[in-house]
Design a protein around this motif. Structure first.
Motif, PDB file in Angstrom:
ATOM      1  N   LEU A   1      12.238 -43.699 -34.693  1.00 26.96           N
ATOM      2  CA  LEU A   1      12.105 -45.124 -35.010  1.00 26.96           C
ATOM      3  C   LEU A   1      10.951 -45.401 -35.977  1.00 26.96           C
ATOM      4  O   LEU A   1      10.636 -46.560 -36.258  1.00 26.96           O
ATOM      5  CB  LEU A   1      11.895 -45.920 -33.720  1.00 26.96           C
ATOM      6  N   GLY A   2      10.328 -44.357 -36.466  1.00 30.29           N
ATOM      7  CA  GLY A   2       9.252 -44.534 -37.435  1.00 30.29           C
ATOM      8  C   GLY A   2       7.881 -44.750 -36.827  1.00 30.29           C
ATOM      9  O   GLY A   2       6.942 -45.159 -37.531  1.00 30.29           O
ATOM     10  N   ILE A   3       7.744 -44.483 -35.533  1.00 32.17           N
ATOM     11  CA  ILE A   3       6.451 -44.608 -34.853  1.00 32.17           C
ATOM     12  C   ILE A   3       5.924 -43.196 -34.621  1.00 32.17           C
ATOM     13  O   ILE A   3       6.509 -42.430 -33.861  1.00 32.17           O
ATOM     14  CB  ILE A   3       6.600 -45.343 -33.502  1.00 32.17           C
ATOM     15  N   LYS A   4       4.829 -42.839 -35.269  1.00 36.03           N
ATOM     16  CA  LYS A   4       4.327 -41.479 -35.191  1.00 36.03           C
ATOM     17  C   LYS A   4       3.864 -41.166 -33.774  1.00 36.03           C
ATOM     18  O   LYS A   4       3.016 -41.867 -33.219  1.00 36.03           O
ATOM     19  CB  LYS A   4       3.182 -41.277 -36.180  1.00 36.03           C
ATOM     20  N   ALA A   5       4.440 -40.130 -33.187  1.00 36.83           N
ATOM     21  CA  ALA A   5       4.127 -39.786 -31.802  1.00 36.83           C
ATOM     22  C   ALA A   5       4.069 -38.273 -31.654  1.00 36.83           C
ATOM     23  O   ALA A   5       4.802 -37.545 -32.326  1.00 36.83           O
ATOM     24  CB  ALA A   5       5.180 -40.361 -30.856  1.00 36.83           C
ATOM     25  N   ARG A   6       3.198 -37.815 -30.768  1.00 41.31           N
ATOM     26  CA  ARG A   6       3.030 -36.368 -30.535  1.00 41.31           C
ATOM     27  C   ARG A   6       3.123 -36.068 -29.048  1.00 41.31           C
ATOM     28  O   ARG A   6       2.391 -36.645 -28.242  1.00 41.31           O
ATOM     29  CB  ARG A   6       1.683 -35.916 -31.094  1.00 41.31           C
ATOM     30  N   PHE A   7       4.055 -35.179 -28.697  1.00 43.73           N
ATOM     31  CA  PHE A   7       4.174 -34.726 -27.319  1.00 43.73           C
ATOM     32  C   PHE A   7       3.004 -33.798 -26.993  1.00 43.73           C
ATOM     33  O   PHE A   7       2.690 -32.879 -27.752  1.00 43.73           O
ATOM     34  CB  PHE A   7       5.493 -33.983 -27.122  1.00 43.73           C
ATOM     35  N   VAL A   8       2.344 -34.038 -25.857  1.00 45.30           N
ATOM     36  CA  VAL A   8       1.230 -33.192 -25.415  1.00 45.30           C
ATOM     37  C   VAL A   8       1.551 -32.693 -24.009  1.00 45.30           C
ATOM     38  O   VAL A   8       1.612 -33.488 -23.059  1.00 45.30           O
ATOM     39  CB  VAL A   8      -0.112 -33.955 -25.410  1.00 45.30           C
ATOM     40  N   ASP A   9       1.762 -31.409 -23.873  1.00 47.20           N
ATOM     41  CA  ASP A   9       2.060 -30.840 -22.561  1.00 47.20           C
ATOM     42  C   ASP A   9       0.788 -30.782 -21.720  1.00 47.20           C
ATOM     43  O   ASP A   9      -0.333 -30.758 -22.245  1.00 47.20           O
ATOM     44  CB  ASP A   9       2.650 -29.444 -22.715  1.00 47.20           C
ATOM     45  N   ALA A  10       0.961 -30.754 -20.398  1.00 44.75           N
ATOM     46  CA  ALA A  10      -0.187 -30.712 -19.494  1.00 44.75           C
ATOM     47  C   ALA A  10      -1.043 -29.467 -19.727  1.00 44.75           C
ATOM     48  O   ALA A  10      -2.271 -29.517 -19.584  1.00 44.75           O
ATOM     49  CB  ALA A  10       0.288 -30.770 -18.043  1.00 44.75           C
ATOM     50  N   LYS A  11      -0.422 -28.346 -20.100  1.00 46.21           N
ATOM     51  CA  LYS A  11      -1.198 -27.133 -20.359  1.00 46.21           C
ATOM     52  C   LYS A  11      -2.037 -27.293 -21.613  1.00 46.21           C
ATOM     53  O   LYS A  11      -3.227 -26.924 -21.637  1.00 46.21           O
ATOM     54  CB  LYS A  11      -0.264 -25.928 -20.495  1.00 46.21           C
ATOM     55  N   GLU A  12      -1.454 -27.839 -22.656  1.00 44.70           N
ATOM     56  CA  GLU A  12      -2.194 -28.084 -23.892  1.00 44.70           C
ATOM     57  C   GLU A  12      -3.351 -29.059 -23.660  1.00 44.70           C
ATOM     58  O   GLU A  12      -4.444 -28.900 -24.219  1.00 44.70           O
ATOM     59  CB  GLU A  12      -1.246 -28.645 -24.955  1.00 44.70           C
ATOM     60  N   ALA A  13      -3.111 -30.058 -22.806  1.00 45.97           N
ATOM     61  CA  ALA A  13      -4.148 -31.058 -22.526  1.00 45.97           C
ATOM     62  C   ALA A  13      -5.251 -30.498 -21.637  1.00 45.97           C
ATOM     63  O   ALA A  13      -6.360 -31.038 -21.599  1.00 45.97           O
ATOM     64  CB  ALA A  13      -3.523 -32.280 -21.851  1.00 45.97           C
ATOM     65  N   GLY A  14      -4.944 -29.415 -20.913  1.00 49.53           N
ATOM     66  CA  GLY A  14      -5.931 -28.843 -20.016  1.00 49.53           C
ATOM     67  C   GLY A  14      -5.998 -29.516 -18.670  1.00 49.53           C
ATOM     68  O   GLY A  14      -7.056 -29.590 -18.045  1.00 49.53           O
ATOM     69  N   ILE A  15      -4.838 -30.009 -18.174  1.00 53.49           N
ATOM     70  CA  ILE A  15      -4.800 -30.613 -16.839  1.00 53.49           C
ATOM     71  C   ILE A  15      -4.657 -29.486 -15.824  1.00 53.49           C
ATOM     72  O   ILE A  15      -3.576 -28.932 -15.615  1.00 53.49           O
ATOM     73  CB  ILE A  15      -3.647 -31.631 -16.723  1.00 53.49           C
ATOM     74  N   VAL A  16      -5.777 -29.133 -15.214  1.00 51.99           N
ATOM     75  CA  VAL A  16      -5.852 -28.008 -14.270  1.00 51.99           C
ATOM     76  C   VAL A  16      -5.835 -28.558 -12.853  1.00 51.99           C
ATOM     77  O   VAL A  16      -6.531 -29.527 -12.540  1.00 51.99           O
ATOM     78  CB  VAL A  16      -7.129 -27.182 -14.500  1.00 51.99           C
ATOM     79  N   VAL A  17      -5.036 -27.926 -11.998  1.00 55.71           N
ATOM     80  CA  VAL A  17      -4.899 -28.407 -10.622  1.00 55.71           C
ATOM     81  C   VAL A  17      -5.060 -27.246  -9.645  1.00 55.71           C
ATOM     82  O   VAL A  17      -4.857 -26.081  -9.981  1.00 55.71           O
ATOM     83  CB  VAL A  17      -3.536 -29.098 -10.390  1.00 55.71           C
ATOM     84  N   THR A  18      -5.418 -27.585  -8.430  1.00 52.63           N
ATOM     85  CA  THR A  18      -5.478 -26.633  -7.330  1.00 52.63           C
ATOM     86  C   THR A  18      -4.720 -27.231  -6.148  1.00 52.63           C
ATOM     87  O   THR A  18      -4.308 -28.385  -6.181  1.00 52.63           O
ATOM     88  CB  THR A  18      -6.938 -26.341  -6.931  1.00 52.63           C
ATOM     89  N   GLY A  19      -4.569 -26.442  -5.076  1.00 52.72           N
ATOM     90  CA  GLY A  19      -3.871 -26.950  -3.900  1.00 52.72           C
ATOM     91  C   GLY A  19      -2.459 -26.430  -3.814  1.00 52.72           C
ATOM     92  O   GLY A  19      -2.073 -25.482  -4.495  1.00 52.72           O
ATOM     93  N   ARG A  20      -1.658 -27.082  -2.980  1.00 53.27           N
ATOM     94  CA  ARG A  20      -0.280 -26.641  -2.765  1.00 53.27           C
ATOM     95  C   ARG A  20       0.591 -26.926  -3.991  1.00 53.27           C
ATOM     96  O   ARG A  20       0.308 -27.856  -4.754  1.00 53.27           O
ATOM     97  CB  ARG A  20       0.316 -27.334  -1.544  1.00 53.27           C
ATOM     98  N   PRO A  21       1.677 -26.181  -4.182  1.00 45.06           N
ATOM     99  CA  PRO A  21       2.548 -26.407  -5.339  1.00 45.06           C
ATOM    100  C   PRO A  21       3.123 -27.815  -5.397  1.00 45.06           C
ATOM    101  O   PRO A  21       3.420 -28.318  -6.486  1.00 45.06           O
ATOM    102  CB  PRO A  21       3.670 -25.373  -5.141  1.00 45.06           C
ATOM    103  N   ASP A  22       3.300 -28.463  -4.220  1.00 43.10           N
ATOM    104  CA  ASP A  22       3.902 -29.798  -4.191  1.00 43.10           C
ATOM    105  C   ASP A  22       2.907 -30.887  -3.801  1.00 43.10           C
ATOM    106  O   ASP A  22       3.291 -32.027  -3.554  1.00 43.10           O
ATOM    107  CB  ASP A  22       5.081 -29.819  -3.213  1.00 43.10           C
ATOM    108  N   ASP A  23       1.621 -30.539  -3.751  1.00 41.11           N
ATOM    109  CA  ASP A  23       0.606 -31.532  -3.382  1.00 41.11           C
ATOM    110  C   ASP A  23      -0.716 -31.136  -4.027  1.00 41.11           C
ATOM    111  O   ASP A  23      -1.709 -30.879  -3.359  1.00 41.11           O
ATOM    112  CB  ASP A  23       0.468 -31.608  -1.860  1.00 41.11           C
TER     113      ASP A  23
END
Length: 451
Positions: free
Chosen positions: A134-156
């Motif tokens: 649609l002419g709106i410049k947008a960039r997909f950023v994956d959680a790994k690229e963003a550095g969203i690091v998590v710990t704990g259970r796979p579903d929590d």
């Protein structure tokens, strides 16, 4: 700068997607977009997340998931087609779905988490494709690229502190929007783990804090957060402004508009949350702010709770003289991995209140047997038809007589209150009542304070 999160109902199909796109276009401050997985398009429909769970279960059972992949891909393909996006431009989505079973996972739980997360992950990719088309410049950023690091259970999962340092390094160019998938992050070992259900709210709050947003806009399918459940109270008053701790109390007691865990990153970053309706974005919605400097305009802000509770009552004479008696009870609960909601107590009494979803199988009998053997109470009773009613408001803190007003209104309707608990925060009152009286109690308290 604003972070905007769109819920599943807001991105369910092309028409709803268009509302979201128009909202993004209408305000240049809306620079960071968080997507949920496409939700239900109509009654009887199935969410994409639930289709992905079905897909994961088929793979775990050794079955071919091709038919389910086709059904999932058709949802994304239809949204793209609504905007004139060619099939070849979204073909990558199908390839990613087909590749999921070919990856290595440490366990079935991690496989399930990875499959579920792709509802959001693929929708973020699609949103970037649609906006650029649609002419709106947008960039997909994956959680790994963003550095969203998590710990704990796979579903929590729980976000790791290093995430905020990683997010601070992201460069946001003046001419683009960043599109992030909600709901998940990556473990230190590189596996996908999801937040609790509704976790896209959490991702939005994490990004709002990490990117130092001025406002976190949470777009959903309601005009505002209401003072009571509209299914119980007809046309309840919308809440214009409320504090983080009011929202936290009400969320834990049953308000489902905003995921409870999403509040913590916003509180830590002092980022205001604006809950708004995708269908009516010009309405003010509800603003959730810090309690510092907040001046309440009413005694009560909201009424929450639910009928899905149970209570275990224990009475033992001279219990207060026994060192560690409560700890021994809690250790019994820990052995059975049981969480409890509240534990009001007296000199010889303890009442433990559970969400009934925790009480699976014969765990109640097992716990009672162990308490009887280890604590030897004089009385031990279980109440399965328990409801909790929570009344919350910053205006209660310095106003005398609120508890009396609530109890008086309930007494006039012959509603018995076997338990009342007012915390040290001074902004909430918790009432334990019979399940059959719950709806009536909500209506009575609402009438007393809002009419």
């Amino acid at each position: 700068m604003k972070v905007c999160k769109f819920g599943g109902s807001s991105l369910a199909d092309g028409k709803n997607y268009e509302h979201a796109v128009n909202i993004i276009k209408s305000d240049p401050e809306r620079r960071v977009i968080v997507t949920s997985a496409p939700g239900k398009r109509h009654n009887g429909d199935i969410k994409v997340t639930d289709l992905l769970i079905k897909y994961a279960n088929a793979i775990l059972a050794g079955q071919d998931g091709q038919t389910i992949v086709d059904e999932i891909f058709a949802r994304y393909q239809a949204i793209g087609a609504y905007f004139g996006v060619l099939e070849k431009d979204v073909e990558e989505i199908k390839e990613i779905l087909l590749a999921l079973p070919k990856k290595d996972y440490p366990s079935a739980d991690y496989l399930m988490a990875a499959f579920k997360a792709h509802g959001e992950r693929l929708n973020a990719r699609l949103m970037a494709i649609v906006l650029n088309h649609l002419g709106i410049k947008a960039r997909f950023v994956d959680a790994k690229e963003a550095g969203i690091v998590v710990t704990g259970r796979p579903d929590d999962a729980t976000v790791a502190a290093e995430t905020y340092d990683n997010l601070a390094r992201i460069k946001l160019r003046d001419d683009e929007r960043l599109i992030f998938p909600g709901f998940f992050g990556y473990t230190p070992a590189g596996n996908i783990a999801t937040f609790a259900r509704g976790g896209s709210d959490i991702t939005g709050a994490i990004l709002a804090r990490g990117l130092h947003a001025d406002v976190y806009e949470n777009f959903t399918d309601v005009d505002a957060i209401f003072a009571a459940n509209p299914a119980i109270v007809k046309d309840p008053a919308p809440i214009k402004t409320m504090t983080f701790r009011e929202m936290r109390e009400l969320s834990s007691a049953g308000f489902s508009v905003l995921q409870n865990e999403a509040l913590l990153p916003a509180i830590q970053g002092n980022v205001k949350i604006n809950v708004k309706n995708t269908a009516h974005p010009d309405l003010p919605g509800t603003m959730v702010v810090s309690e510092n400097g907040f001046h309440p305009t009413s005694t009560i802000t909201g009424i929450a709770g639910g009928p899905n509770f149970a209570a275990l009552y224990l009475h033992k004479y001279l219990q207060n003289k026994e060192v560690g008696s409560t700890l021994r009870i809690l250790n019994i609960l820990k052995r059975h991995n049981l969480r409890y909601e509240h534990m009001p107590s007296g000199i010889d009494d303890v009442t433990i209140i559970f969400n009934k979803d925790e009480l699976q199988g014969d765990v109640v009998d097992q716990v009672c047997n162990e308490i009887q053997a280890e604590i030897q109470p004089d009385r031990l009773e279980f109440y399965g038809n328990y409801a909790l009613l929570e009344v919350v408001g910053e205006g209660m803190a310095e106003k005398p007589g609120v508890s009396a007003a609530i109890l008086s209104a309930l007494a006039k309707e012959n509603i018995y209150v076997p338990m009342i608990n007012k915390g040290a925060s001074k902004i909430s009152i918790m009432l334990g009542i019979n399940k059959k009286d719950f709806n009536k109690a909500v209506q009575v308290v609402y009438q007393r304070f809002f009419k």
